[in-house]
Design a protein around this motif. Structure first.
Motif, mmCIF file in Angstrom:
data_model
loop_
_atom_site.group_PDB
_atom_site.id
_atom_site.type_symbol
_atom_site.label_atom_id
_atom_site.label_comp_id
_atom_site.label_asym_id
_atom_site.label_seq_id
_atom_site.Cartn_x
_atom_site.Cartn_y
_atom_site.Cartn_z
ATOM 1 N N PRO A 51 4.829 11.226 -13.543
ATOM 2 C CA PRO A 51 4.458 11.725 -12.219
ATOM 3 C C PRO A 51 5.017 10.827 -11.108
ATOM 4 O O PRO A 51 5.063 9.601 -11.251
ATOM 5 N N LEU A 52 5.411 11.444 -10.012
ATOM 6 C CA LEU A 52 6.048 10.727 -8.907
ATOM 7 C C LEU A 52 5.224 9.533 -8.440
ATOM 8 O O LEU A 52 5.751 8.429 -8.288
ATOM 9 N N VAL A 53 3.920 9.714 -8.215
ATOM 10 C CA VAL A 53 3.098 8.616 -7.697
ATOM 11 C C VAL A 53 3.056 7.449 -8.682
ATOM 12 O O VAL A 53 3.079 6.286 -8.281
ATOM 13 N N MET A 61 6.884 19.750 0.378
ATOM 14 C CA MET A 61 6.943 19.969 -1.068
ATOM 15 C C MET A 61 5.529 19.827 -1.605
ATOM 16 O O MET A 61 5.045 18.729 -1.828
ATOM 17 N N GLN A 62 4.870 20.943 -1.805
ATOM 18 C CA GLN A 62 3.464 20.941 -2.171
ATOM 19 C C GLN A 62 3.206 20.173 -3.470
ATOM 20 O O GLN A 62 3.950 20.301 -4.439
ATOM 21 N N ARG A 63 2.170 19.338 -3.438
ATOM 22 C CA ARG A 63 1.678 18.612 -4.610
ATOM 23 C C ARG A 63 2.756 17.738 -5.257
ATOM 24 O O ARG A 63 2.739 17.474 -6.454
ATOM 25 N N LYS A 64 3.667 17.232 -4.422
ATOM 26 C CA LYS A 64 4.799 16.504 -5.003
ATOM 27 C C LYS A 64 4.387 15.197 -5.671
ATOM 28 O O LYS A 64 5.073 14.737 -6.592
ATOM 29 N N ALA A 65 3.279 14.595 -5.241
ATOM 30 C CA ALA A 65 2.842 13.335 -5.850
ATOM 31 C C ALA A 65 2.586 13.479 -7.349
ATOM 32 O O ALA A 65 2.711 12.515 -8.105
ATOM 33 N N ILE A 121 0.865 -1.178 0.000
ATOM 34 C CA ILE A 121 0.000 0.000 0.000
ATOM 35 C C ILE A 121 0.904 1.232 0.000
ATOM 36 O O ILE A 121 1.815 1.339 0.829
ATOM 37 N N ILE A 122 0.652 2.129 -0.929
ATOM 38 C CA ILE A 122 1.454 3.344 -1.078
ATOM 39 C C ILE A 122 0.609 4.536 -0.637
ATOM 40 O O ILE A 122 -0.270 4.991 -1.376
ATOM 41 N N PRO A 123 0.813 5.041 0.589
ATOM 42 C CA PRO A 123 0.011 6.185 1.041
ATOM 43 C C PRO A 123 0.465 7.475 0.373
ATOM 44 O O PRO A 123 1.664 7.777 0.343
ATOM 45 N N VAL A 124 -0.492 8.211 -0.172
ATOM 46 C CA VAL A 124 -0.174 9.449 -0.889
ATOM 47 C C VAL A 124 -1.111 10.558 -0.418
ATOM 48 O O VAL A 124 -2.330 10.436 -0.540
ATOM 49 N N ARG A 125 -0.506 11.617 0.110
ATOM 50 C CA ARG A 125 -1.268 12.790 0.533
ATOM 51 C C ARG A 125 -0.811 13.965 -0.319
ATOM 52 O O ARG A 125 0.368 14.305 -0.344
ATOM 53 N N LEU A 126 -1.733 14.592 -1.026
ATOM 54 C CA LEU A 126 -1.358 15.655 -1.953
ATOM 55 C C LEU A 126 -0.877 16.901 -1.223
ATOM 56 O O LEU A 126 0.014 17.602 -1.696
ATOM 57 N N ALA A 127 -1.431 17.169 -0.047
ATOM 58 C CA ALA A 127 -1.082 18.381 0.702
ATOM 59 C C ALA A 127 0.173 18.161 1.536
ATOM 60 O O ALA A 127 0.180 18.335 2.751
ATOM 61 N N SER A 128 1.260 17.781 0.887
ATOM 62 C CA SER A 128 2.531 17.581 1.593
ATOM 63 C C SER A 128 3.041 18.924 2.102
ATOM 64 O O SER A 128 2.955 19.933 1.406
#
Length: 245
Positions: free
Chosen positions: A35-37, A23-27, A13-20
């Motif tokens: 794209p990184l994700v 580094m904003q929106r790094k995913a 499972i790869i947890p991804v939160r856009l509001a990092s």
């Protein structure tokens, strides 16, 4: 050489939160055109030991990108305080022997990382596993590179952003960097999310310290393969240079 039983069902499972925060929106940021994700998902999918790989996110933008890129993703709550809580939400609805948590900013993930990580979980008594690698000299005093010290049986004694162990007499001890890969049993995930944030976790901003402060052992496998977690523009540029050869 690590070996892993083929009968152990493992889901990544790869947890991804856009509001990092760092580094904003790094995913959604592209590394060499990908794209990184998406890059992290594809890297994790290369492991033949995983029965499934899922991106867990709270962002409709990330979901849309994943849908258009052939990436399996599930929407999770926006109230989670950590990636582990996001992993727990997905794990509650999926049966597996082991749940692998790969941080969403680890584009240099290799199949060898998954082999080493799952090797410690072949012992059914192990509840939490993670990875370490020899620490590069430039990372020893770098607070962004988390260091780990272990006992003689490979259990973590402590994780810190500081240089541990402290080299009082200039004896040149071995330093190990902690890598952002975890493996859990479902029961320990249930316990983790029920525990309050611990004092050491709060001080270091390292959620794995919640396990240690509550007497839950973390078993650490060693790998020769370092990674670069993408937290800054400089990290992104370094990874891009490496991936371009």
């Amino acid at each position: 050489m690590y070996t892993v039983s083929g009968t152990m069902k493992s889901i990544a499972i790869i947890p991804v939160r856009l509001a990092s925060t760092r580094m904003q929106r790094k995913a959604l940021r592209e590394i060499a055109g990908v794209p990184l994700v998406v890059r992290v998902y594809r890297a994790v999918r290369l492991s033949p030991l995983l029965d499934d790989v899922i991106v867990a996110t709270d962002s409709s933008e990330v979901m849309k990108l994943c849908s258009g890129s052939g990436v399996k993703a599930l929407m999770t709550s926006t109230s989670h305080r950590s990636g582990t809580e996001r992993v727990h939400e997905i794990a509650r609805s999926l049966d597996a022997d082991v749940y692998v948590n790969v941080q969403g900013d680890e584009p240099m993930t290799r199949p060898e990382h998954i082999v080493a990580l799952l090797s410690v979980m072949t012992d059914a008594s192990v509840q939490v596993g993670t990875l370490k690698t020899p620490c590069a000299p430039e990372d020893i005093k770098n607070p962004a590179a988390v260091k780990v010290v272990t006992d003689s049986s490979g259990r973590a004694l402590y994780f810190s952003r500081a240089a541990i162990p402290f080299d009082r007499d200039a004896g040149s001890p071995c330093y190990f960097k902690h890598l952002g890969f975890y493996a859990y049993r479902k029961a320990v995930l249930e316990r983790f999310v029920a525990l309050p944030e611990s004092s050491l976790e709060r001080a270091e901003r390292l959620e794995q310290l919640r396990f240690l402060e509550n007497g839950i052992a973390i078993h650490v496998a060693q790998t020769p393969y370092d990674t670069i977690g993408v937290d800054t523009e400089e990290d992104l540029e370094r990874v891009e240079r490496i991936l371009k050869g």
